[in-house]
Design a protein around this motif. Sequence first.
Motif, short mmCIF file in Angstrom:
data_model
loop_
_atom_site.label_atom_id
_atom_site.label_comp_id
_atom_site.label_asym_id
_atom_site.label_seq_id
_atom_site.Cartn_x
_atom_site.Cartn_y
_atom_site.Cartn_z
N GLN A 7 0.83 -1.20 0.00
CA GLN A 7 0.00 0.00 0.00
C GLN A 7 0.86 1.26 0.00
OE1 GLN A 7 -2.82 0.47 3.25
NE2 GLN A 7 -4.28 1.34 1.81
N TYR A 11 0.70 4.00 -2.91
CA TYR A 11 0.44 5.42 -2.63
C TYR A 11 1.55 6.30 -3.17
CZ TYR A 11 -3.54 4.34 0.44
OH TYR A 11 -4.74 3.93 0.93
N ALA A 39 -10.55 2.13 -5.74
CA ALA A 39 -9.34 2.67 -6.37
C ALA A 39 -9.31 4.20 -6.26
CB ALA A 39 -9.26 2.24 -7.83
N ASP A 42 -8.17 5.05 -2.96
CA ASP A 42 -6.71 4.92 -2.89
C ASP A 42 -6.04 6.21 -3.38
OD1 ASP A 42 -6.68 2.30 -1.94
OD2 ASP A 42 -6.40 1.42 -3.94
N GLU A 45 -6.53 9.00 -0.83
CA GLU A 45 -5.66 8.81 0.34
C GLU A 45 -4.20 9.04 0.00
OE1 GLU A 45 -6.62 5.02 2.09
OE2 GLU A 45 -8.65 5.67 2.57
#
Length: 101
Positions: A7, A11, A39, A42, A45
Amino acid sequence: MKTVDYQDGLYERLQDQDYAAEYLAEVLATESYSTFLLALRDVIEAKSLGIGELADEIGVTRQALHKIMSENGNPRLSTLNKLLHATGFQISIKSLESQTI
């Protein structure tokens, strides 16, 4: 050898706007709307966009934005457009006939 959490690595890659756009396009091509919303979450974030500020920008409550971004979210097209615009993207349509196989 130092390993990178998947992750965290994702990112980091999603910081690149072109990579993030391709990521969203590829996920959308799977025709799984719930996966697309995950998604998009994601991307949000990864860009460290504040949920409260993002909700204000698109004209919904924080709780509504969390619901929209959930696996079972079902935002209106107008809400999705606002959300994509706030994250630096837009929806684009292209002909399937122009694609080569």
